[in-house]
Design a protein around this motif. Sequence first.
Motif, short mmCIF file in Angstrom:
data_model
loop_
_atom_site.label_atom_id
_atom_site.label_comp_id
_atom_site.label_asym_id
_atom_site.label_seq_id
_atom_site.Cartn_x
_atom_site.Cartn_y
_atom_site.Cartn_z
N ASP A 406 92.37 60.40 21.28
CA ASP A 406 92.94 61.14 20.24
C ASP A 406 92.85 60.17 18.87
N PHE A 407 92.98 60.49 17.91
CA PHE A 407 92.94 59.79 16.66
C PHE A 407 93.45 58.35 16.53
N PRO A 408 94.60 58.25 16.78
CA PRO A 408 95.29 56.78 16.76
C PRO A 408 94.47 55.91 17.91
N ALA A 409 94.30 56.47 19.02
CA ALA A 409 93.36 55.55 20.01
C ALA A 409 91.99 55.59 19.46
N TYR A 410 91.52 56.31 18.88
CA TYR A 410 90.19 56.22 18.25
C TYR A 410 90.10 55.00 17.77
N GLY A 411 90.98 54.87 16.70
CA GLY A 411 91.16 53.53 15.72
C GLY A 411 91.26 52.20 16.70
N MET A 535 91.50 68.63 22.97
CA MET A 535 92.79 69.17 22.96
C MET A 535 93.37 69.17 21.65
N HIS A 536 93.29 67.81 20.87
CA HIS A 536 94.21 67.38 19.77
C HIS A 536 93.38 68.41 18.56
N ILE A 537 91.97 68.53 18.67
CA ILE A 537 91.22 69.13 17.59
C ILE A 537 91.77 70.87 17.72
N GLU A 538 92.15 71.18 18.65
CA GLU A 538 92.65 72.50 18.88
C GLU A 538 93.71 72.60 18.21
N LYS A 539 94.61 71.82 18.73
CA LYS A 539 95.97 71.83 18.13
C LYS A 539 96.24 71.54 16.67
N MET A 540 95.26 70.78 16.19
CA MET A 540 95.41 70.54 14.80
C MET A 540 94.84 71.62 13.94
#
Length: 542
Positions: A406-411, A535-540
């Motif tokens: 997800d985006f935070p773990a991406y960072g 999953m997070h892209i679809e959710k957002m």
Amino acid sequence: MDKSWMHKSRLSKDYELGVENFIKFGFSNTSSSYIRCPCLKCGNCEKHSRKGVRDHLYVNGIDESYKIWFWHGEELPNSSFYDESSKFGIHTCEDHQDVGSVKEMIEVAHEEYSKDPTGFEKLLIDAEKPLYEGCKKYTKLSTLVKLYNLKVRYGWSDTSFSELLETLKEILPTTNELPNSLYEAKKTLGALGMEYEKIHACPNNCCLYRKEFANAIECPECGQSRWKNIKDTNERRKQIPSKVIWYFPIIPRFKRLFRSIECAENLTWHSTERINDGKLRHPADSPAWKLVDMKWPDFGSEPRNLRLALSADGVNPHGDMSSKYSCWPVVMVIYNLPPWLCMKRKYMMLSMLISGPKQPGDDIGIYLAPLIEDLKLLWESGVECYDAYREEPFNLRSVLLWTINDFPAYGNLSGCCVKGYKACPICGDNTNSIRLKYGKKMAYLGHRRFLARNHPYRRQKKSFNGKKELDTIPEPLSGEDMYLKLKDLEFSRGKKNHKKRLMNRSDKICWNRLSSFFELPYWKDLHVRHCLDVMHIEKMFA
């Protein structure tokens, strides 16, 4: 019984007739109005009616690895307990890798426990010892493997499993060899499991106590003690580590995969059975895969070399929604497999478990050091491995294609800032952002520059920020440019230095540190290094 329909198109007439014959066969062997559904989603774990099973088989497709319909009344062939256990798909649940049969597991254990001949001799005795006097179908070891797999598959508690063993021991003849507790069963099955390492860590995320720090009693960065201040009843201090991570070495697990004939064959599916017609169906069709083949042809020429992905995220093991505890599992995914097996649980390999209660944050690279060292070894020199399908040894190598988070773990994994003024990993230092005066939030209004040059939105002022958009699309940094830009900068480590992450940091810079994955020689040459999960892209945005 004809089962060729299982491998045919779900739109074909043969598949339709096969589904009807299967449902008829399944319900003919039970008095219930429900049978187990063998679709790819249910995997014989859930029961449905005739209509439910039929719908699932058309929508999800049938699990083609379900070769003997044991759950639906088909008889097993007469064979030794080795062959019998392989038909059940028995595998050690401690390492979640299907090694085909008890016989293959013993062969692998022979290699891994060659330094302990006494333990291996005991394992052989358990493998040949009948469950009770006169029993020709089951042995002590095959019975325990089967029961333990059922425990894990259906989520039995330790207490219920121990009571089941006690009950079975009473039911079976008095000469049976079945243990009467989970503890005794684990002692027998322990030799079939995989090794793991417990590594002490600084609670401030500064270092791991390994290599040159293996005997240190305090952190060389922050001075924090390695041990908790806990005393026993006699007032003597007990040396309990402040923080521990569990590392499950990936090399023995990769080698064990190739000791299974079925797994070894599936690991070359992308080369032997994949349809190569220019359409994207599998990671092997992606430009990232083809880049590795083109840039390193010696690696790409061996189809058994593994292509991997890594995923890490925080989970709360206590089951509530609070954020008081965050435990980080690091999972490896093998892309050599067919697409219907890539995401199966038994092929998703847990390689590391970073304990809490606080998340590692930007210092996660400290904990990934053992894993990266193994990945580096597998790329540079490889390891000798035996292929059970081709019955030959070969040199096994691997490449990590990307991470999925997800985006935070991406960072955390990329070292890029994902909040604040420079929150876009693609735009980087060219991120167009403002802080709202009254809302106290960040707003990113530079999205119009991604439109065509003559798009009418570029000239509109009132609907946006009161200005025309004349900027061009920012060019993202390549891995090589990113590495050259960050390699000479000094980054601090640990929680105590969180606010001064960069020693010579200028304001509003978009980098927190250099990603530890750049230690891999090929990492800076990859086009895509970090991916956002669907999953997070679809959710957002869906």
